[in-house]
Each structure stands twice: as structure tokens, then as C-alpha cells.
Design a protein around this motif. Sequence first.
Motif, PDB file in Angstrom:
ATOM      1  N   ALA A 160      16.067  25.404   6.510  1.00  0.00           N
ATOM      2  CA  ALA A 160      15.233  24.255   6.146  1.00  0.00           C
ATOM      3  C   ALA A 160      14.044  24.727   5.347  1.00  0.00           C
ATOM      4  O   ALA A 160      13.427  25.741   5.660  1.00  0.00           O
ATOM      5  CB  ALA A 160      14.770  23.512   7.392  1.00  0.00           C
ATOM      6  N   MET A 214      11.465  17.938   5.531  1.00  0.00           N
ATOM      7  CA  MET A 214      12.347  19.093   5.677  1.00  0.00           C
ATOM      8  C   MET A 214      13.590  18.891   4.833  1.00  0.00           C
ATOM      9  O   MET A 214      14.207  17.827   4.886  1.00  0.00           O
ATOM     10  CB  MET A 214      12.747  19.280   7.136  1.00  0.00           C
ATOM     11  CG  MET A 214      11.606  19.760   7.999  1.00  0.00           C
ATOM     12  SD  MET A 214      12.051  19.834   9.719  1.00  0.00           S
ATOM     13  CE  MET A 214      11.546  18.197  10.234  1.00  0.00           C
ATOM     14  N   MET A 230      17.053  20.085   4.739  1.00  0.00           N
ATOM     15  CA  MET A 230      18.043  20.787   5.559  1.00  0.00           C
ATOM     16  C   MET A 230      19.225  21.205   4.682  1.00  0.00           C
ATOM     17  O   MET A 230      19.722  20.417   3.895  1.00  0.00           O
ATOM     18  CB  MET A 230      18.549  19.884   6.685  1.00  0.00           C
ATOM     19  CG  MET A 230      17.468  19.270   7.547  1.00  0.00           C
ATOM     20  SD  MET A 230      16.644  20.442   8.605  1.00  0.00           S
ATOM     21  CE  MET A 230      17.925  20.798   9.768  1.00  0.00           C
ATOM     22  N   VAL A 272      24.769  18.326  12.547  1.00  0.00           N
ATOM     23  CA  VAL A 272      23.609  18.910  13.204  1.00  0.00           C
ATOM     24  C   VAL A 272      22.809  17.769  13.831  1.00  0.00           C
ATOM     25  O   VAL A 272      22.688  16.690  13.251  1.00  0.00           O
ATOM     26  CB  VAL A 272      22.751  19.736  12.214  1.00  0.00           C
ATOM     27  CG1 VAL A 272      22.171  18.883  11.117  1.00  0.00           C
ATOM     28  CG2 VAL A 272      21.665  20.491  12.942  1.00  0.00           C
ATOM     29  N   VAL A 277      19.482  16.220  14.545  1.00  0.00           N
ATOM     30  CA  VAL A 277      18.101  16.304  14.062  1.00  0.00           C
ATOM     31  C   VAL A 277      17.199  15.367  14.867  1.00  0.00           C
ATOM     32  O   VAL A 277      16.115  14.997  14.410  1.00  0.00           O
ATOM     33  CB  VAL A 277      17.996  16.019  12.542  1.00  0.00           C
ATOM     34  CG1 VAL A 277      18.698  17.095  11.741  1.00  0.00           C
ATOM     35  CG2 VAL A 277      18.527  14.639  12.191  1.00  0.00           C
ATOM     36  N   THR A 318      15.868  18.163  19.612  1.00  0.00           N
ATOM     37  CA  THR A 318      16.637  19.306  19.128  1.00  0.00           C
ATOM     38  C   THR A 318      15.986  19.925  17.895  1.00  0.00           C
ATOM     39  O   THR A 318      15.840  21.130  17.797  1.00  0.00           O
ATOM     40  CB  THR A 318      18.085  18.891  18.791  1.00  0.00           C
ATOM     41  OG1 THR A 318      18.652  18.266  19.940  1.00  0.00           O
ATOM     42  CG2 THR A 318      18.930  20.088  18.419  1.00  0.00           C
ATOM     43  N   LEU A 319      15.604  19.085  16.940  1.00  0.00           N
ATOM     44  CA  LEU A 319      14.841  19.533  15.782  1.00  0.00           C
ATOM     45  C   LEU A 319      13.383  19.296  16.156  1.00  0.00           C
ATOM     46  O   LEU A 319      12.863  18.188  16.029  1.00  0.00           O
ATOM     47  CB  LEU A 319      15.219  18.752  14.523  1.00  0.00           C
ATOM     48  CG  LEU A 319      14.492  19.142  13.247  1.00  0.00           C
ATOM     49  CD1 LEU A 319      14.815  20.587  12.860  1.00  0.00           C
ATOM     50  CD2 LEU A 319      14.847  18.202  12.113  1.00  0.00           C
ATOM     51  N   VAL A 364       8.610  24.603  13.033  1.00  0.00           N
ATOM     52  CA  VAL A 364       9.813  23.796  13.244  1.00  0.00           C
ATOM     53  C   VAL A 364      10.912  24.699  13.778  1.00  0.00           C
ATOM     54  O   VAL A 364      11.095  25.828  13.309  1.00  0.00           O
ATOM     55  CB  VAL A 364      10.263  23.130  11.920  1.00  0.00           C
ATOM     56  CG1 VAL A 364      11.517  22.312  12.138  1.00  0.00           C
ATOM     57  CG2 VAL A 364       9.163  22.247  11.357  1.00  0.00           C
ATOM     58  N   LEU A 375      15.117  24.547  15.370  1.00  0.00           N
ATOM     59  CA  LEU A 375      16.350  23.800  15.588  1.00  0.00           C
ATOM     60  C   LEU A 375      17.043  24.402  16.790  1.00  0.00           C
ATOM     61  O   LEU A 375      17.465  25.557  16.757  1.00  0.00           O
ATOM     62  CB  LEU A 375      17.257  23.859  14.362  1.00  0.00           C
ATOM     63  CG  LEU A 375      18.594  23.131  14.484  1.00  0.00           C
ATOM     64  CD1 LEU A 375      18.375  21.633  14.699  1.00  0.00           C
ATOM     65  CD2 LEU A 375      19.446  23.370  13.260  1.00  0.00           C
ATOM     66  N   ASP A 376      17.114  23.630  17.870  1.00  0.00           N
ATOM     67  CA  ASP A 376      17.753  24.075  19.113  1.00  0.00           C
ATOM     68  C   ASP A 376      17.167  25.413  19.579  1.00  0.00           C
ATOM     69  O   ASP A 376      17.885  26.308  19.993  1.00  0.00           O
ATOM     70  CB  ASP A 376      19.261  24.168  18.916  1.00  0.00           C
ATOM     71  CG  ASP A 376      20.025  23.853  20.200  1.00  0.00           C
ATOM     72  OD1 ASP A 376      19.424  23.302  21.140  1.00  0.00           O
ATOM     73  OD2 ASP A 376      21.229  24.178  20.248  1.00  0.00           O
ATOM     74  N   LEU A 380      12.965  27.626  12.251  1.00  0.00           N
ATOM     75  CA  LEU A 380      13.430  27.338  10.892  1.00  0.00           C
ATOM     76  C   LEU A 380      12.295  27.705   9.934  1.00  0.00           C
ATOM     77  O   LEU A 380      11.396  26.901   9.683  1.00  0.00           O
ATOM     78  CB  LEU A 380      13.788  25.858  10.724  1.00  0.00           C
ATOM     79  CG  LEU A 380      15.072  25.383  11.352  1.00  0.00           C
ATOM     80  CD1 LEU A 380      15.273  23.886  11.154  1.00  0.00           C
ATOM     81  CD2 LEU A 380      16.271  26.123  10.767  1.00  0.00           C
TER      82      LEU A 380
END
Length: 176
Positions: A62, A77, A79, A89, A91, A95-96, A160, A162-163, A167
Motif C-alpha cells: 500500500a 491508501m 492497495m 483482501v 479492508v 483488519t486494515l 497502517v 494489514l492483519d 504496510l
Amino acid sequence: MALLLLLLVVAGVVWGVTTLLGGRDAAADAPPEPAAAEEVATPSPPPSPGHVAVCAAEDVTAEVVVEPAGTGVSVEMSMRNTGEVPCLVDVGPGTLVAEVGSGTDAVWSSAHCAGEATEELLLDTGSATPVTVSWDGHRSAEGCPGDQPQVGPGTYRLAVALDGAPLGDAEVFTLG
């Protein structure tokens, strides 16, 4: 007598031919010798129609841009799926996760009020897909209590993940 002799000769010829042909048939009936084992790569089957795989964390990148907006910020962002096939994914805000901090003070997290919200996004290979997260400038806390105070002017950083996987680098921005 001649007839008997003729029958013996015919019987001998038939026996000889049968023996010769029988030997050839026995060789034909024998199982073939095993061939040397050949290693053949079996390609993995393509995904079934209508099924899209979940993006692997290492296949998602991202580019993050923070735009101050009044007393808060808008986080844009871009992605990108760097994998070889389109994938899904999540978002959603749990999760994000976008987190704002100042020094050691954890100011705000999108995960605090996320609940069970999910938002699946289909990422094509190589192309960028925009995702926007907004922060209104109020603090947040675990469990999402109401009446959180507005933050003051100052320098903040936004990270930021992701899971749980970061990122990119944290972005630094200034509020009024």
C-alpha cells in the motif's frame, strides 16, 4: 499305412508350429519390464470458477498518503496486489488498521470501534485500488467509549497494518 504316416507328419507339423507360436505368445503375454521412473510435474489445478483466493499478506502493498482535513485526517491508501492471481483482501477497520500516535501516546486506532465489520475488496494483479480511512481528530480507546476528547494541534504519525503486518513506513503529519 501311407495314410497313417501322413497323419503323423501333419500332427508333427501342427505340434511344431504350435510350439513355435506358443513360445512367441508366452513372450507377448509376459508383463512388460518396468520402465525407468519418470518424474512428471503435475500442475496445480486452477481455482474453481466462482472461487477467489484470499490475498497472502506478502502479496499486498500500500502507498499511504495522509491529508490533514480540519481537525482530523483523510488517509488515502493505494492497495496493490503483487501476486500472480486476483485475490480478496479484508479492508475492514479491524483488519486494515490505521493508528495515530504522538510520541508514546496512542491517540486513535480504527480497530477500537471496528466490531465485527469486514469489507472484502477484490485486488486485481498489478493494478492499484484506492481505499480511504478517515479520522475525525477525536481520541479513541479499547471498547469504543463515547465522549472522547478532540486532540490538539501538533505533530502526529500514522501507521497502517494489514492483519498485523505493517504496510510501509509511518507517515508524519501536522494538525493545525
